[in-house]
Design a protein around this motif. Structure first.
Motif, PDB file in Angstrom:
ATOM      1  N   LEU A 111       0.848  -1.188   0.000  1.00 17.60           N
ATOM      2  CA  LEU A 111       0.000   0.000   0.000  1.00 17.60           C
ATOM      3  C   LEU A 111       0.886   1.241   0.000  1.00 17.60           C
ATOM      4  O   LEU A 111       1.708   1.407   0.897  1.00 17.60           O
ATOM      5  CB  LEU A 111      -0.910   0.003   1.230  1.00 17.60           C
ATOM      6  N   LEU A 112       0.720   2.090  -1.022  1.00 24.19           N
ATOM      7  CA  LEU A 112       1.574   3.268  -1.166  1.00 24.19           C
ATOM      8  C   LEU A 112       0.956   4.536  -0.577  1.00 24.19           C
ATOM      9  O   LEU A 112       1.687   5.430  -0.135  1.00 24.19           O
ATOM     10  CB  LEU A 112       1.882   3.500  -2.644  1.00 24.19           C
ATOM     11  N   ALA A 113      -0.377   4.666  -0.628  1.00 24.72           N
ATOM     12  CA  ALA A 113      -1.018   5.880  -0.108  1.00 24.72           C
ATOM     13  C   ALA A 113      -2.435   5.552   0.324  1.00 24.72           C
ATOM     14  O   ALA A 113      -3.109   4.750  -0.320  1.00 24.72           O
ATOM     15  CB  ALA A 113      -1.029   6.984  -1.167  1.00 24.72           C
ATOM     16  N   ALA A 114      -2.879   6.165   1.383  1.00 26.44           N
ATOM     17  CA  ALA A 114      -4.252   6.006   1.877  1.00 26.44           C
ATOM     18  C   ALA A 114      -4.803   7.378   2.216  1.00 26.44           C
ATOM     19  O   ALA A 114      -4.069   8.375   2.248  1.00 26.44           O
ATOM     20  CB  ALA A 114      -4.282   5.088   3.096  1.00 26.44           C
ATOM     21  N   GLY A 115      -6.115   7.451   2.458  1.00 33.19           N
ATOM     22  CA  GLY A 115      -6.738   8.705   2.841  1.00 33.19           C
ATOM     23  C   GLY A 115      -6.843   9.710   1.711  1.00 33.19           C
ATOM     24  O   GLY A 115      -7.005  10.907   1.954  1.00 33.19           O
ATOM     25  N   GLN A 116      -6.761   9.244   0.466  1.00 38.20           N
ATOM     26  CA  GLN A 116      -6.874  10.133  -0.683  1.00 38.20           C
ATOM     27  C   GLN A 116      -8.345  10.373  -1.030  1.00 38.20           C
ATOM     28  O   GLN A 116      -9.224   9.613  -0.634  1.00 38.20           O
ATOM     29  CB  GLN A 116      -6.132   9.540  -1.877  1.00 38.20           C
ATOM     30  N   SER A 117      -8.606  11.450  -1.790  1.00 35.73           N
ATOM     31  CA  SER A 117      -9.973  11.836  -2.118  1.00 35.73           C
ATOM     32  C   SER A 117     -10.349  11.316  -3.494  1.00 35.73           C
ATOM     33  O   SER A 117     -10.200  11.998  -4.506  1.00 35.73           O
ATOM     34  CB  SER A 117     -10.114  13.365  -2.064  1.00 35.73           C
ATOM     35  N   PHE A 118     -10.795  10.054  -3.566  1.00 37.79           N
ATOM     36  CA  PHE A 118     -11.155   9.375  -4.813  1.00 37.79           C
ATOM     37  C   PHE A 118     -10.024   9.468  -5.831  1.00 37.79           C
ATOM     38  O   PHE A 118     -10.160  10.085  -6.889  1.00 37.79           O
ATOM     39  CB  PHE A 118     -12.453   9.929  -5.401  1.00 37.79           C
ATOM     40  N   PRO A 119      -8.861   8.850  -5.547  1.00 36.50           N
ATOM     41  CA  PRO A 119      -7.737   8.897  -6.480  1.00 36.50           C
ATOM     42  C   PRO A 119      -8.048   8.111  -7.747  1.00 36.50           C
ATOM     43  O   PRO A 119      -8.656   7.045  -7.690  1.00 36.50           O
ATOM     44  CB  PRO A 119      -6.600   8.247  -5.687  1.00 36.50           C
ATOM     45  N   VAL A 120      -7.636   8.634  -8.899  1.00 37.88           N
ATOM     46  CA  VAL A 120      -7.886   7.957 -10.173  1.00 37.88           C
ATOM     47  C   VAL A 120      -6.598   7.846 -10.977  1.00 37.88           C
ATOM     48  O   VAL A 120      -5.741   7.024 -10.672  1.00 37.88           O
ATOM     49  CB  VAL A 120      -9.058   8.602 -10.952  1.00 37.88           C
ATOM     50  N   GLY A 121      -6.404   8.669 -12.012  1.00 44.63           N
ATOM     51  CA  GLY A 121      -5.310   8.448 -12.952  1.00 44.63           C
ATOM     52  C   GLY A 121      -3.948   8.386 -12.278  1.00 44.63           C
ATOM     53  O   GLY A 121      -3.568   9.290 -11.531  1.00 44.63           O
ATOM     54  N   VAL A 122      -3.205   7.318 -12.545  1.00 43.60           N
ATOM     55  CA  VAL A 122      -1.915   7.096 -11.903  1.00 43.60           C
ATOM     56  C   VAL A 122      -0.847   6.921 -12.969  1.00 43.60           C
ATOM     57  O   VAL A 122      -1.106   6.377 -14.051  1.00 43.60           O
ATOM     58  CB  VAL A 122      -1.970   5.868 -10.969  1.00 43.60           C
ATOM     59  N   SER A 123       0.358   7.428 -12.710  1.00 46.18           N
ATOM     60  CA  SER A 123       1.487   7.283 -13.632  1.00 46.18           C
ATOM     61  C   SER A 123       2.767   7.153 -12.826  1.00 46.18           C
ATOM     62  O   SER A 123       2.830   7.564 -11.669  1.00 46.18           O
ATOM     63  CB  SER A 123       1.567   8.473 -14.601  1.00 46.18           C
ATOM     64  N   SER A 124       3.790   6.547 -13.441  1.00 40.98           N
ATOM     65  CA  SER A 124       5.050   6.324 -12.737  1.00 40.98           C
ATOM     66  C   SER A 124       6.213   6.495 -13.687  1.00 40.98           C
ATOM     67  O   SER A 124       6.135   6.117 -14.859  1.00 40.98           O
ATOM     68  CB  SER A 124       5.075   4.909 -12.142  1.00 40.98           C
ATOM     69  N   ASN A 125       7.308   7.054 -13.184  1.00 39.35           N
ATOM     70  CA  ASN A 125       8.553   7.148 -13.941  1.00 39.35           C
ATOM     71  C   ASN A 125       9.635   6.243 -13.363  1.00 39.35           C
ATOM     72  O   ASN A 125      10.817   6.382 -13.689  1.00 39.35           O
ATOM     73  CB  ASN A 125       9.048   8.597 -13.999  1.00 39.35           C
ATOM     74  N   GLY A 126       9.235   5.317 -12.509  1.00 43.13           N
ATOM     75  CA  GLY A 126      10.189   4.417 -11.874  1.00 43.13           C
ATOM     76  C   GLY A 126      10.805   4.974 -10.605  1.00 43.13           C
ATOM     77  O   GLY A 126      11.443   4.239  -9.854  1.00 43.13           O
ATOM     78  N   VAL A 127      10.604   6.266 -10.370  1.00 43.51           N
ATOM     79  CA  VAL A 127      11.088   6.927  -9.157  1.00 43.51           C
ATOM     80  C   VAL A 127       9.922   7.275  -8.244  1.00 43.51           C
ATOM     81  O   VAL A 127       9.930   6.977  -7.051  1.00 43.51           O
ATOM     82  CB  VAL A 127      11.892   8.197  -9.501  1.00 43.51           C
ATOM     83  N   ASP A 128       8.902   7.918  -8.827  1.00 43.37           N
ATOM     84  CA  ASP A 128       7.711   8.316  -8.089  1.00 43.37           C
ATOM     85  C   ASP A 128       6.463   7.830  -8.816  1.00 43.37           C
ATOM     86  O   ASP A 128       6.469   7.619 -10.039  1.00 43.37           O
ATOM     87  CB  ASP A 128       7.631   9.842  -7.955  1.00 43.37           C
ATOM     88  N   TYR A 130       2.570   9.134  -9.471  1.00 44.58           N
ATOM     89  CA  TYR A 130       1.721  10.324  -9.433  1.00 44.58           C
ATOM     90  C   TYR A 130       0.270   9.913  -9.619  1.00 44.58           C
ATOM     91  O   TYR A 130      -0.018   8.936 -10.317  1.00 44.58           O
ATOM     92  CB  TYR A 130       2.090  11.294 -10.566  1.00 44.58           C
ATOM     93  N   TRP A 131      -0.659  10.672  -9.044  1.00 43.19           N
ATOM     94  CA  TRP A 131      -2.085  10.454  -9.268  1.00 43.19           C
ATOM     95  C   TRP A 131      -2.843  11.747  -9.040  1.00 43.19           C
ATOM     96  O   TRP A 131      -2.319  12.717  -8.494  1.00 43.19           O
ATOM     97  CB  TRP A 131      -2.626   9.340  -8.359  1.00 43.19           C
ATOM     98  N   ALA A 132      -4.101  11.748  -9.492  1.00 43.85           N
ATOM     99  CA  ALA A 132      -4.982  12.897  -9.314  1.00 43.85           C
ATOM    100  C   ALA A 132      -6.122  12.512  -8.389  1.00 43.85           C
ATOM    101  O   ALA A 132      -6.650  11.399  -8.466  1.00 43.85           O
ATOM    102  CB  ALA A 132      -5.536  13.350 -10.663  1.00 43.85           C
ATOM    103  N   ASN A 133      -6.518  13.428  -7.526  1.00 40.87           N
ATOM    104  CA  ASN A 133      -7.632  13.212  -6.608  1.00 40.87           C
ATOM    105  C   ASN A 133      -8.892  13.849  -7.188  1.00 40.87           C
ATOM    106  O   ASN A 133      -9.155  15.037  -7.007  1.00 40.87           O
ATOM    107  CB  ASN A 133      -7.308  13.794  -5.230  1.00 40.87           C
ATOM    108  N   LEU A 134      -9.658  13.016  -7.906  1.00 38.40           N
ATOM    109  CA  LEU A 134     -10.841  13.510  -8.602  1.00 38.40           C
ATOM    110  C   LEU A 134     -11.875  14.083  -7.639  1.00 38.40           C
ATOM    111  O   LEU A 134     -12.602  15.016  -7.983  1.00 38.40           O
ATOM    112  CB  LEU A 134     -11.470  12.369  -9.420  1.00 38.40           C
ATOM    113  N   GLY A 135     -11.923  13.536  -6.435  1.00 38.82           N
ATOM    114  CA  GLY A 135     -12.868  14.035  -5.453  1.00 38.82           C
ATOM    115  C   GLY A 135     -12.374  15.262  -4.708  1.00 38.82           C
ATOM    116  O   GLY A 135     -13.071  15.767  -3.825  1.00 38.82           O
ATOM    117  N   GLY A 136     -11.197  15.740  -5.061  1.00 38.62           N
ATOM    118  CA  GLY A 136     -10.630  16.912  -4.404  1.00 38.62           C
ATOM    119  C   GLY A 136     -10.080  17.894  -5.413  1.00 38.62           C
ATOM    120  O   GLY A 136     -10.631  18.078  -6.495  1.00 38.62           O
ATOM    121  N   THR A 137      -8.960  18.508  -5.063  1.00 36.92           N
ATOM    122  CA  THR A 137      -8.395  19.553  -5.928  1.00 36.92           C
ATOM    123  C   THR A 137      -6.901  19.386  -6.131  1.00 36.92           C
ATOM    124  O   THR A 137      -6.230  20.341  -6.529  1.00 36.92           O
ATOM    125  CB  THR A 137      -8.668  20.937  -5.309  1.00 36.92           C
ATOM    126  N   THR A 138      -6.349  18.198  -5.874  1.00 33.10           N
ATOM    127  CA  THR A 138      -4.904  18.054  -5.871  1.00 33.10           C
ATOM    128  C   THR A 138      -4.404  16.972  -6.819  1.00 33.10           C
ATOM    129  O   THR A 138      -5.090  16.001  -7.116  1.00 33.10           O
ATOM    130  CB  THR A 138      -4.380  17.723  -4.457  1.00 33.10           C
TER     131      THR A 138
END
Length: 239
Positions: A1-18, A20-28
């Motif tokens: 488990l990499l992250a919890a408590g997010q606001s409806f996280p959806v699109g995810v991407s990775s560069n092998g280092v980090d 990334y995702w967007a919180n569709l239910g929020g603003t971040t």
């Protein structure tokens, strides 16, 4: 488990280092190390950000709520609006020369230069296109269809041009799509599955089932990563 408590996280991407995702239910838009750690916000006060994509220097994302396509440095500095007035900007992908996105409410798949210039409609009249991905020869996306039936599909079109090809019809509200050198991966939200099939076609196999609305998916050489909208979590499975 990499992250919890997010606001409806959806699109995810990775560069092998980090990752990334967007919180569709929020603003971040946020990121976390692929090895785990504390999530970091890279963009705030966005209009219901949907999905993310990466190149060597930038993170790109779509805002479903305010119809914008944006990019910023990998740490979130120097944000730029690439397109505005889009109808439900959703899935996004990027290569060395172009950025691609899907307009869920407009039924269009779009392409533009990395600075947002020269936008082109690649496909129109689609059944709620929402996610997309690229490899060296083709552009892939999912048509969501209706939420409670199997009118969705996974499609591709050659980068050199041509008619769209349906790879997997009769999908139960498919979500994000990702590709590696051998396979194409996508989520099937209503069925709670993350699926895989060979790039050349063939049988569809589930990687995982009975998830609570899986949406985003991305793959690197080590693992498959996906977001679970209904539980506010980000997961990975080693290949």
């Amino acid at each position: 488990l990499l992250a919890a408590g997010q606001s409806f996280p959806v699109g995810v991407s990775s560069n092998g280092v980090d990752v990334y995702w967007a919180n569709l239910g929020g603003t971040t838009v946020a990121k976390v190390s692929v090895g785990g750690g504390v999530p970091v916000v890279v963009a705030a006060a966005e209009g219901s950000p949907g999905y993310t994509a990466l190149d060597a220097t930038h993170v790109y994302w779509t805002n479903f709520g305010d119809g914008k396509v944006k990019k910023a440095d990998l740490d979130g500095a120097n944000p730029v609006v690439l397109a505005s007035g889009q109808l439900g900007a959703n899935g996004i992908a990027v290569d060395a020369s172009h950025v691609y996105w899907a307009n869920y409410n407009g039924g269009q798949v779009m392409q533009a230069n990395l600075d947002g210039s020269s936008p082109v409609v690649l496909a129109m009249g689609q059944n709620k296109p929402q996610f997309c991905a690229l490899d060296a020869s083709a552009f892939y996306w999912t048509n969501a269809g209706a939420q409670n039936d199997t009118s969705g599909a996974l499609l591709k079109v050659p980068l050199a041009g041509g008619a769209p090809v349906i790879l997997a019809p009769a999908q139960a509200y498919p979500g994000a799509v990702a590709v590696d050198g051998q396979n194409v991966y996508w989520t099937e939200s209503t069925g709670g599955r993350v699926n895989v099939m060979p790039l050349a076609g063939g049988a569809v196999s589930p990687i995982v089932e009975n998830q609570s609305i899986p949406i985003g998916v991305v793959v690197d050489e080590l693992a498959v990563y996906w977001t679970v909208y209904g539980k506010g979590k980000v997961w990975k499975r080693v290949k």
